[in-house]
Motif scaffolding. Structure first.
Motif, PDB file in Angstrom:
ATOM      1  N   LEU A  12      -1.025  12.265  -7.625  1.00 33.84           N
ATOM      2  CA  LEU A  12      -1.789  13.445  -6.235  1.00 33.84           C
ATOM      3  C   LEU A  12      -2.533  11.454  -5.991  1.00 33.84           C
ATOM      4  CD1 LEU A  12      -2.902  15.015  -5.260  1.00 33.84           C
ATOM      5  CD2 LEU A  12      -4.233  15.941  -6.747  1.00 33.84           C
ATOM      6  N   GLN A  13      -3.752  11.355  -6.723  1.00 36.31           N
ATOM      7  CA  GLN A  13      -3.958  10.203  -6.173  1.00 36.31           C
ATOM      8  C   GLN A  13      -3.207   8.831  -5.246  1.00 36.31           C
ATOM      9  OE1 GLN A  13      -6.065   7.439  -9.323  1.00 36.31           O
ATOM     10  NE2 GLN A  13      -5.161   5.920  -8.354  1.00 36.31           N
ATOM     11  N   LEU A  14      -2.317   8.399  -6.036  1.00 38.40           N
ATOM     12  CA  LEU A  14      -1.267   7.511  -5.841  1.00 38.40           C
ATOM     13  C   LEU A  14      -0.566   8.748  -3.586  1.00 38.40           C
ATOM     14  CD1 LEU A  14       0.708   6.195  -8.272  1.00 38.40           C
ATOM     15  CD2 LEU A  14      -1.089   5.112  -7.034  1.00 38.40           C
ATOM     16  N   LEU A  15      -0.653   9.998  -4.186  1.00 37.81           N
ATOM     17  CA  LEU A  15      -0.077  10.341  -2.429  1.00 37.81           C
ATOM     18  C   LEU A  15      -1.480  10.613  -1.786  1.00 37.81           C
ATOM     19  CD1 LEU A  15       2.027  12.465  -0.917  1.00 37.81           C
ATOM     20  CD2 LEU A  15       1.012  14.244  -2.617  1.00 37.81           C
ATOM     21  N   LEU A  16      -2.614  10.756  -2.284  1.00 41.90           N
ATOM     22  CA  LEU A  16      -3.214  10.644  -1.026  1.00 41.90           C
ATOM     23  C   LEU A  16      -4.151   9.521  -1.003  1.00 41.90           C
ATOM     24  CD1 LEU A  16      -5.764  13.522  -3.068  1.00 41.90           C
ATOM     25  CD2 LEU A  16      -4.653  13.508  -0.746  1.00 41.90           C
ATOM     26  N   LEU A  17      -4.077   8.047  -1.397  1.00 38.45           N
ATOM     27  CA  LEU A  17      -4.279   7.079  -1.717  1.00 38.45           C
ATOM     28  C   LEU A  17      -3.135   6.366   0.161  1.00 38.45           C
ATOM     29  CD1 LEU A  17      -5.043   4.785  -3.803  1.00 38.45           C
ATOM     30  CD2 LEU A  17      -7.040   5.874  -2.572  1.00 38.45           C
ATOM     31  N   ASP A  18      -2.185   7.061   0.017  1.00 36.64           N
ATOM     32  CA  ASP A  18      -1.032   6.899   1.213  1.00 36.64           C
ATOM     33  C   ASP A  18      -1.297   7.685   2.275  1.00 36.64           C
ATOM     34  OD1 ASP A  18       1.005   4.764  -0.318  1.00 36.64           O
ATOM     35  OD2 ASP A  18       2.178   6.487  -0.733  1.00 36.64           O
ATOM     36  N   ARG A  19      -1.877   8.184   2.215  1.00 36.35           N
ATOM     37  CA  ARG A  19      -2.148   9.348   3.230  1.00 36.35           C
ATOM     38  C   ARG A  19      -3.024   8.897   3.816  1.00 36.35           C
ATOM     39  NH1 ARG A  19      -2.329  12.046   7.489  1.00 36.35           N
ATOM     40  NH2 ARG A  19      -3.767  14.390   7.421  1.00 36.35           N
ATOM     41  N   LEU A  20      -4.045   8.009   3.509  1.00 32.03           N
ATOM     42  CA  LEU A  20      -5.243   7.468   3.505  1.00 32.03           C
ATOM     43  C   LEU A  20      -4.596   6.243   4.899  1.00 32.03           C
ATOM     44  CD1 LEU A  20      -8.252   7.270   1.042  1.00 32.03           C
ATOM     45  CD2 LEU A  20      -8.587   8.815   3.150  1.00 32.03           C
ATOM     46  N   ALA A  21      -3.577   5.546   4.169  1.00 32.90           N
ATOM     47  CA  ALA A  21      -2.772   4.626   4.371  1.00 32.90           C
ATOM     48  C   ALA A  21      -2.316   5.038   5.701  1.00 32.90           C
ATOM     49  CB  ALA A  21      -2.191   3.868   3.450  1.00 32.90           C
ATOM     50  N   ALA A 155     -10.211  11.823  -8.421  1.00 31.47           N
ATOM     51  CA  ALA A 155     -11.082  11.839  -7.238  1.00 31.47           C
ATOM     52  C   ALA A 155     -11.900  10.573  -7.218  1.00 31.47           C
ATOM     53  CB  ALA A 155     -11.907  13.125  -8.212  1.00 31.47           C
ATOM     54  N   LEU A 156     -11.994  10.202  -8.212  1.00 30.39           N
ATOM     55  CA  LEU A 156     -13.100   8.142  -7.561  1.00 30.39           C
ATOM     56  C   LEU A 156     -12.700   7.789  -6.568  1.00 30.39           C
ATOM     57  CD1 LEU A 156     -15.464   6.190  -7.548  1.00 30.39           C
ATOM     58  CD2 LEU A 156     -13.983   5.396 -10.014  1.00 30.39           C
ATOM     59  N   ALA A 157     -11.382   7.021  -6.959  1.00 32.78           N
ATOM     60  CA  ALA A 157      -9.808   6.306  -5.930  1.00 32.78           C
ATOM     61  C   ALA A 157      -9.921   7.406  -4.521  1.00 32.78           C
ATOM     62  CB  ALA A 157      -8.868   6.169  -6.566  1.00 32.78           C
ATOM     63  N   LEU A 165     -12.536   2.896   4.433  1.00 35.11           N
ATOM     64  CA  LEU A 165     -11.893   3.109   5.137  1.00 35.11           C
ATOM     65  C   LEU A 165     -12.034   2.813   6.490  1.00 35.11           C
ATOM     66  CD1 LEU A 165      -8.735   3.080   5.338  1.00 35.11           C
ATOM     67  CD2 LEU A 165      -8.617   6.005   5.874  1.00 35.11           C
ATOM     68  N   HIS A 166     -13.141   2.511   7.016  1.00 37.73           N
ATOM     69  CA  HIS A 166     -13.384   2.545   8.064  1.00 37.73           C
ATOM     70  C   HIS A 166     -13.928   1.164   8.125  1.00 37.73           C
ATOM     71  CE1 HIS A 166     -11.957   6.676   9.800  1.00 37.73           C
ATOM     72  NE2 HIS A 166     -13.194   6.849   9.196  1.00 37.73           N
ATOM     73  N   SER A 167     -14.645   0.570   6.952  1.00 37.80           N
ATOM     74  CA  SER A 167     -14.778  -0.763   7.399  1.00 37.80           C
ATOM     75  C   SER A 167     -13.892  -1.596   6.373  1.00 37.80           C
ATOM     76  CB  SER A 167     -16.082  -0.766   6.215  1.00 37.80           C
ATOM     77  OG  SER A 167     -17.089   0.326   6.759  1.00 37.80           O
ATOM     78  N   ALA A 172      -9.975  -0.994   2.286  1.00 37.71           N
ATOM     79  CA  ALA A 172     -10.327   0.159   1.051  1.00 37.71           C
ATOM     80  C   ALA A 172      -9.596   1.105   0.091  1.00 37.71           C
ATOM     81  CB  ALA A 172     -10.864   1.155   1.808  1.00 37.71           C
ATOM     82  N   LEU A 173      -8.034   0.353   0.448  1.00 38.22           N
ATOM     83  CA  LEU A 173      -7.141   0.925  -0.422  1.00 38.22           C
ATOM     84  C   LEU A 173      -6.907   0.800  -2.338  1.00 38.22           C
ATOM     85  CD1 LEU A 173      -4.342   1.905   2.182  1.00 38.22           C
ATOM     86  CD2 LEU A 173      -5.839   3.849   0.520  1.00 38.22           C
ATOM     87  N   ALA A 174      -7.322  -1.033  -2.191  1.00 41.93           N
ATOM     88  CA  ALA A 174      -6.728  -1.926  -2.950  1.00 41.93           C
ATOM     89  C   ALA A 174      -8.480  -1.137  -4.012  1.00 41.93           C
ATOM     90  CB  ALA A 174      -6.574  -3.053  -2.408  1.00 41.93           C
TER      91      ALA A 174
END
Length: 181
Positions: A12-21, A155-157, A165-167, A172-174
């Motif tokens: 889920l963490q990897l999926l949500l980080l991909d979603r942010l990307a 949750a933390l990631a 992300l915006h800054s 931000a993902l890494a």
């Protein structure tokens, strides 16, 4: 069941980080995946191998109630792990521009890739150590703490990634992944 929940939280963490990307564009999704996948080679080879081979020692010590030996085995595995993953992370970071060249990345994204990979490289010793610590809990027949830890990590990631992300853009993902380790 808690182990399955822990693995689910990681996915889920990897999926949500991909979603942010994906909000940064397809080029950034690919860049992040390349950097993330490349850094995961060292924990996959070193951390998981050491954790798997040490698990039987951990389990035997825990089953016989020899907690002093268990602690000694855990410390030994952690030190062995760090003796290989820290230099591995440094070498991978140093070769990040070579990796960008091998991936035939355009000059406009190569700098973003190398910096992302440097950030991901910081996570390598921590991710590898995590595999060993998880096995020590499993040897003690404690699967609840690793599951809870994985949920908190997810949750933390996602929270850190969202906030930064915006800054920081793709970095931000890494950063989020590294902090969550």
């Amino acid at each position: 069941l808690p182990r399955m929940a822990a693995l689910g939280a990681l996915q889920l963490q990897l999926l949500l980080l991909d979603r942010l990307a994906s909000g940064l564009g397809t080029e950034m999704v690919a860049l992040n995946q390349f950097a993330s996948n490349l850094q995961s080679v060292i924990p996959g080879i070193v951390g998981i191998s050491i954790a798997q081979s040490a698990f039987s020692l951990f389990s035997r010590s825990a089953a016989t109630g020899n907690y002093h030996k268990l602690k000694r085995n855990i410390v030994s595995a952690l030190l062995y792990n760090l003796s290989m993953t820290v230099p591995g992370a440094v070498v991978l970071a140093a070769l990040s521009s070579v990796a960008a060249w091998l991936l035939r990345l355009d000059a406009s994204v190569a700098a973003l890739f190398t910096t992302s990979l440097w950030i991901y490289c910081i996570a390598i010793p921590f991710e590898s150590t995590n595999h060993i610590i998880l096995r020590s809990f499993y040897a003690l027949k404690n699967t609840q703490w690793p599951a809870l830890s994985s949920a908190v990590s997810c949750a933390l990631a996602v929270t850190v990634g969202t906030l930064l992300l915006h800054s920081f853009g793709v970095y931000a993902l890494a950063i989020a992944y590294t902090i969550a380790q």
